[in-house]
Design a protein around this motif. Structure first.
Motif, PDB file in Angstrom:
ATOM      1  N   PHE A 239       2.974  12.962  11.630  1.00  0.00           N
ATOM      2  CA  PHE A 239       2.377  11.935  10.771  1.00  0.00           C
ATOM      3  C   PHE A 239       2.482  12.323   9.302  1.00  0.00           C
ATOM      4  CE2 PHE A 239      -0.720  10.198  14.236  1.00  0.00           C
ATOM      5  CZ  PHE A 239       0.354   9.577  14.848  1.00  0.00           C
ATOM      6  N   LEU A 240       2.239  13.590   8.993  1.00  0.00           N
ATOM      7  CA  LEU A 240       2.349  14.051   7.609  1.00  0.00           C
ATOM      8  C   LEU A 240       3.767  13.858   7.076  1.00  0.00           C
ATOM      9  CD1 LEU A 240       0.287  17.375   7.812  1.00  0.00           C
ATOM     10  CD2 LEU A 240      -0.398  15.271   6.666  1.00  0.00           C
ATOM     11  N   THR A 254      -5.079   1.989  14.243  1.00  0.00           N
ATOM     12  CA  THR A 254      -5.672   3.035  15.076  1.00  0.00           C
ATOM     13  C   THR A 254      -7.104   2.661  15.443  1.00  0.00           C
ATOM     14  OG1 THR A 254      -6.274   5.392  15.191  1.00  0.00           O
ATOM     15  CG2 THR A 254      -6.404   4.349  13.024  1.00  0.00           C
ATOM     16  N   PRO A 255      -7.522   2.954  16.668  1.00  0.00           N
ATOM     17  CA  PRO A 255      -8.915   2.678  17.042  1.00  0.00           C
ATOM     18  C   PRO A 255      -9.890   3.712  16.502  1.00  0.00           C
ATOM     19  CG  PRO A 255      -7.738   3.603  18.907  1.00  0.00           C
ATOM     20  CD  PRO A 255      -6.728   3.408  17.818  1.00  0.00           C
ATOM     21  N   TYR A 256      -9.402   4.913  16.182  1.00  0.00           N
ATOM     22  CA  TYR A 256     -10.254   5.990  15.695  1.00  0.00           C
ATOM     23  C   TYR A 256      -9.588   6.629  14.485  1.00  0.00           C
ATOM     24  CZ  TYR A 256     -11.192   5.291  20.645  1.00  0.00           C
ATOM     25  OH  TYR A 256     -11.413   4.714  21.869  1.00  0.00           O
ATOM     26  N   PHE A 257     -10.331   6.746  13.384  1.00  0.00           N
ATOM     27  CA  PHE A 257      -9.759   7.309  12.160  1.00  0.00           C
ATOM     28  C   PHE A 257     -10.626   8.465  11.688  1.00  0.00           C
ATOM     29  CE2 PHE A 257      -9.035   7.387   7.502  1.00  0.00           C
ATOM     30  CZ  PHE A 257      -7.660   7.619   7.527  1.00  0.00           C
ATOM     31  N   ILE A 258     -10.260   9.666  12.128  1.00  0.00           N
ATOM     32  CA  ILE A 258     -10.933  10.895  11.722  1.00  0.00           C
ATOM     33  C   ILE A 258      -9.807  11.879  11.373  1.00  0.00           C
ATOM     34  CG2 ILE A 258     -12.715  12.583  12.348  1.00  0.00           C
ATOM     35  CD1 ILE A 258     -13.434  10.647  14.682  1.00  0.00           C
ATOM     36  N   PRO A 259      -9.157  11.662  10.224  1.00  0.00           N
ATOM     37  CA  PRO A 259      -7.870  12.327   9.950  1.00  0.00           C
ATOM     38  C   PRO A 259      -7.970  13.785   9.530  1.00  0.00           C
ATOM     39  CG  PRO A 259      -8.511  10.991   8.074  1.00  0.00           C
ATOM     40  CD  PRO A 259      -9.547  10.755   9.145  1.00  0.00           C
ATOM     41  N   GLY A 260      -9.111  14.210   8.993  1.00  0.00           N
ATOM     42  CA  GLY A 260      -9.195  15.549   8.428  1.00  0.00           C
ATOM     43  C   GLY A 260      -8.734  15.537   6.979  1.00  0.00           C
ATOM     44  N   ASP A 261      -8.995  16.619   6.271  1.00  0.00           N
ATOM     45  CA  ASP A 261      -8.762  16.660   4.819  1.00  0.00           C
ATOM     46  C   ASP A 261      -7.284  16.643   4.443  1.00  0.00           C
ATOM     47  OD1 ASP A 261     -11.490  16.718   4.414  1.00  0.00           O
ATOM     48  OD2 ASP A 261     -11.588  18.915   4.374  1.00  0.00           O
ATOM     49  N   VAL A 262      -6.443  17.295   5.235  1.00  0.00           N
ATOM     50  CA  VAL A 262      -5.018  17.388   4.874  1.00  0.00           C
ATOM     51  C   VAL A 262      -4.365  16.015   4.935  1.00  0.00           C
ATOM     52  CG1 VAL A 262      -2.790  18.385   5.491  1.00  0.00           C
ATOM     53  CG2 VAL A 262      -4.859  19.781   5.620  1.00  0.00           C
ATOM     54  N   LEU A 263      -4.554  15.293   6.029  1.00  0.00           N
ATOM     55  CA  LEU A 263      -3.948  13.969   6.158  1.00  0.00           C
ATOM     56  C   LEU A 263      -4.543  13.000   5.141  1.00  0.00           C
ATOM     57  CD1 LEU A 263      -2.036  12.051   7.538  1.00  0.00           C
ATOM     58  CD2 LEU A 263      -3.697  11.736   9.365  1.00  0.00           C
ATOM     59  N   LEU A 264      -5.835  13.105   4.873  1.00  0.00           N
ATOM     60  CA  LEU A 264      -6.456  12.258   3.852  1.00  0.00           C
ATOM     61  C   LEU A 264      -5.785  12.489   2.505  1.00  0.00           C
ATOM     62  CD1 LEU A 264      -8.692  10.354   2.833  1.00  0.00           C
ATOM     63  CD2 LEU A 264     -10.132  12.372   2.511  1.00  0.00           C
ATOM     64  N   GLU A 265      -5.566  13.736   2.143  1.00  0.00           N
ATOM     65  CA  GLU A 265      -4.942  14.050   0.857  1.00  0.00           C
ATOM     66  C   GLU A 265      -3.528  13.480   0.761  1.00  0.00           C
ATOM     67  OE1 GLU A 265      -4.696  15.256  -2.937  1.00  0.00           O
ATOM     68  OE2 GLU A 265      -6.485  15.373  -1.663  1.00  0.00           O
ATOM     69  N   VAL A 266      -2.775  13.549   1.843  1.00  0.00           N
ATOM     70  CA  VAL A 266      -1.408  13.021   1.836  1.00  0.00           C
ATOM     71  C   VAL A 266      -1.417  11.495   1.689  1.00  0.00           C
ATOM     72  CG1 VAL A 266       0.667  12.735   3.258  1.00  0.00           C
ATOM     73  CG2 VAL A 266      -0.438  14.968   3.093  1.00  0.00           C
ATOM     74  N   LEU A 267      -2.378  10.826   2.314  1.00  0.00           N
ATOM     75  CA  LEU A 267      -2.509   9.375   2.147  1.00  0.00           C
ATOM     76  C   LEU A 267      -2.884   9.020   0.709  1.00  0.00           C
ATOM     77  CD1 LEU A 267      -4.368   8.461   5.471  1.00  0.00           C
ATOM     78  CD2 LEU A 267      -2.045   7.785   4.847  1.00  0.00           C
ATOM     79  N   LEU A 268      -3.770   9.793   0.114  1.00  0.00           N
ATOM     80  CA  LEU A 268      -4.142   9.544  -1.280  1.00  0.00           C
ATOM     81  C   LEU A 268      -2.957   9.774  -2.213  1.00  0.00           C
ATOM     82  CD1 LEU A 268      -7.691  11.203  -1.310  1.00  0.00           C
ATOM     83  CD2 LEU A 268      -7.168   8.761  -1.490  1.00  0.00           C
ATOM     84  N   GLU A 269      -2.155  10.785  -1.924  1.00  0.00           N
ATOM     85  CA  GLU A 269      -0.950  11.029  -2.725  1.00  0.00           C
ATOM     86  C   GLU A 269       0.025   9.862  -2.621  1.00  0.00           C
ATOM     87  OE1 GLU A 269       0.558  14.690  -1.244  1.00  0.00           O
ATOM     88  OE2 GLU A 269      -0.978  15.935  -2.223  1.00  0.00           O
ATOM     89  N   ALA A 270       0.147   9.276  -1.432  1.00  0.00           N
ATOM     90  CA  ALA A 270       1.017   8.117  -1.264  1.00  0.00           C
ATOM     91  C   ALA A 270       0.521   6.940  -2.110  1.00  0.00           C
ATOM     92  CB  ALA A 270       1.088   7.725   0.208  1.00  0.00           C
ATOM     93  N   LEU A 271      -0.781   6.726  -2.118  1.00  0.00           N
ATOM     94  CA  LEU A 271      -1.351   5.656  -2.944  1.00  0.00           C
ATOM     95  C   LEU A 271      -1.112   5.919  -4.424  1.00  0.00           C
ATOM     96  CD1 LEU A 271      -4.692   5.178  -0.986  1.00  0.00           C
ATOM     97  CD2 LEU A 271      -2.918   3.433  -1.251  1.00  0.00           C
ATOM     98  N   GLU A 272      -1.187   7.171  -4.845  1.00  0.00           N
ATOM     99  CA  GLU A 272      -0.984   7.521  -6.246  1.00  0.00           C
ATOM    100  C   GLU A 272       0.443   7.239  -6.699  1.00  0.00           C
ATOM    101  OE1 GLU A 272      -2.102  11.564  -6.831  1.00  0.00           O
ATOM    102  OE2 GLU A 272      -4.245  11.195  -6.502  1.00  0.00           O
ATOM    103  N   ARG A 273       1.406   7.353  -5.786  1.00  0.00           N
ATOM    104  CA  ARG A 273       2.786   7.082  -6.176  1.00  0.00           C
ATOM    105  C   ARG A 273       3.184   5.621  -5.964  1.00  0.00           C
ATOM    106  NH1 ARG A 273       3.556  10.436  -1.486  1.00  0.00           N
ATOM    107  NH2 ARG A 273       4.590   9.298   0.212  1.00  0.00           N
ATOM    108  N   GLY A 274       2.190   4.762  -5.690  1.00  0.00           N
ATOM    109  CA  GLY A 274       2.435   3.331  -5.653  1.00  0.00           C
ATOM    110  C   GLY A 274       2.725   2.752  -4.287  1.00  0.00           C
ATOM    111  N   VAL A 275       2.555   3.533  -3.228  1.00  0.00           N
ATOM    112  CA  VAL A 275       2.778   3.032  -1.876  1.00  0.00           C
ATOM    113  C   VAL A 275       1.602   2.136  -1.473  1.00  0.00           C
ATOM    114  CG1 VAL A 275       3.052   3.673   0.562  1.00  0.00           C
ATOM    115  CG2 VAL A 275       4.133   5.046  -1.233  1.00  0.00           C
ATOM    116  N   VAL A 276       1.918   0.995  -0.873  1.00  0.00           N
ATOM    117  CA  VAL A 276       0.885   0.084  -0.386  1.00  0.00           C
ATOM    118  C   VAL A 276       0.459   0.534   1.010  1.00  0.00           C
ATOM    119  CG1 VAL A 276       0.345  -2.295   0.259  1.00  0.00           C
ATOM    120  CG2 VAL A 276       1.791  -1.832  -1.740  1.00  0.00           C
ATOM    121  N   LEU A 277      -0.834   0.813   1.162  1.00  0.00           N
ATOM    122  CA  LEU A 277      -1.373   1.281   2.440  1.00  0.00           C
ATOM    123  C   LEU A 277      -2.281   0.215   3.036  1.00  0.00           C
ATOM    124  CD1 LEU A 277      -2.064   3.369   4.651  1.00  0.00           C
ATOM    125  CD2 LEU A 277      -3.757   4.357   3.076  1.00  0.00           C
TER     126      LEU A 277
END
Length: 399
Positions: A239-240, A254-277
């Motif tokens: 996923f990363l 997903t029915p359950y979203f408990i990603p942990g800090d590492v995956l959360l950070e990668v999603l935030l980085e994607a948003l920072e570079r303009g990716v639509v989530l």
């Protein structure tokens, strides 16, 4: 007063033992776990989004079997649909078809009557992942969450559906059940045979199990994909890697979203570079604390601009990750700690623009039955929810 002190001491003792057992069990698990990245294949892939059409085709394919039926499920209830399937499997075994059924030992829900009926008809039956020493509590958590079926070595099924009436929308509390499951025909099915065989022989190494599939005779299809089988590792890294590749958009279900800090950070980085989530989660829940555990992760994503939606038309159990028009993941793994660190999972990574567009269109239709979460919705959580959220944090590794 004495009994209160005694009861408190007993609870603390059990909690301490569970924690110690879990820590040692995880350490041992890390030393032995491994993921399998199967080769890239070209097969014929059909995607199901609701139980009615899935079970219709699934049952029909089993009816047509004349050599073998291999079945692995996390849940297989002996209710209406489960009883029908048990009867069919018994019938096929009595006709001379080799039928093997493997179910998760803790969560399957198959009762003794169902097991005995299968065995009496000649079905080979076994459980996966029994609770065993020395790490009893940890082995209780380590479940086989895969859903794999292979019919005559030529047709395979894998995805998110289990066997039970709720998957047909018959649970009045959950209502309509929304999920994803795949049917694979031709090339690639040999990998499902290989994985089923490995799982079976791990539980019954004394069996002389020789699959009858011949991969040289499996025809190619138009859809490019490969399977990823994991045992408490591999899913998170996959996923990363996918999210880091995203340039324009990420669609997540997903029915359950408990990603942990590492995956959360990668999603935030994607948003920072303009990716639509865009994320779709269920408004309803089928397990305690899982929704409360997600709030602390959702708040920073919403603040950063992610579109987070709650599906309102029944229970949303679909698991999918779409990256641009490049890759689509559908499988058994959730975005939670159990799938990342504990469970055995089976996912399919598809690299086909037409298929990705088809799945994205389904998810866009789902949004018509969903409501977008606002930042104030997650910021103004009532006190009981905040208390449950704190409790969820304590047991997050089990969620």
């Amino acid at each position: 007063m004495i009994w209160i002190i005694s009861a408190t001491a007993a609870v603390l003792l059990v909690a301490g033992w569970c924690l110690f057992d879990f820590i040692l069990g995880r350490k041992n698990h890390r030393s032995e776990r491994s993921s399998v990245h199967y080769p890239r294949r070209f097969g014929q892939v059909t995607c199901y989004k609701e139980g009615g059409t899935f079970f219709r085709d699934y049952v029909e394919d089993i009816k047509q079997a004349d050599q073998s039926v291999y079945i692995l499920f996390y849940i297989f209830r002996h209710d209406s649909i489960g009883s029908q399937l048990v009867d069919l499997l018994c019938q096929k075994a009595e006709e001379g078809v080799t039928v093997r059924v493997m179910l998760d030992r803790v969560s399957s829900g198959m009762n003794r009557k169902g097991r005995e009926k299968l065995k009496k008809s000649g079905v080979f039956f076994t459980y996966s992942r029994p609770v065993s020493p020395p790490y009893l509590f940890y082995s209780l958590q380590r479940r086989n969450h895969r859903k794999v079926t292979v019919i005559d070595g030529e047709i395979g099924y894998t995805g998110g559906f289990n066997v039970g009436d709720e998957y047909l929308g018959r649970d009045p509390k959950l209502g309509y059940w929304r999920d994803f499951h795949l049917r694979i025909k031709g090339e690639g099915v040999q990998d499902l045979v290989q994985q089923f065989t490995a799982d079976w022989l791990r539980e019954r190494p004394e069996d002389h199990f020789s699959p009858d599939s011949n991969p040289d005779h499996l025809p190619e299809g138009d859809t490019c994909f490969h399977f990823l089988a994991t045992d408490g590792d591999g899913v998170l890294q996959a996923f990363l890697d996918m999210i880091r590749r995203a340039r324009f958009r990420i669609d997540m279900a997903t029915p359950y979203f408990i990603p942990g800090d590492v995956l959360l950070e990668v999603l935030l980085e994607a948003l920072e570079r303009g990716v639509v989530l865009t994320m779709i989660l269920p408004a309803k829940r089928d397990h305690p604390l899982v929704q409360e555990a997600s709030w602390s992760y959702l708040e920073p994503l919403i603040r950063a601009g992610a579109g987070v939606y709650h599906y309102n038309d029944g229970f949303f159990h679909a698991k999918a990750l779409l990256i641009d028009d490049v890759c689509c993941d559908i499988g058994s793994a959730n975005f939670d700690q159990r799938s990342f660190h504990l469970n055995l999972e089976m996912n399919t990574l598809i690299e086909d623009k037409t298929f990705i567009e088809y799945v994205r269109n389904i998810l866009e239709k789902d949004l018509e039955h969903a409501s977008r979460l606002r930042l104030e919705d997650v910021q103004k959580r009532p006190l009981p929810v905040q208390i449950k959220e704190k409790a969820a944090r304590l047991v997050e590794p089990l969620l």
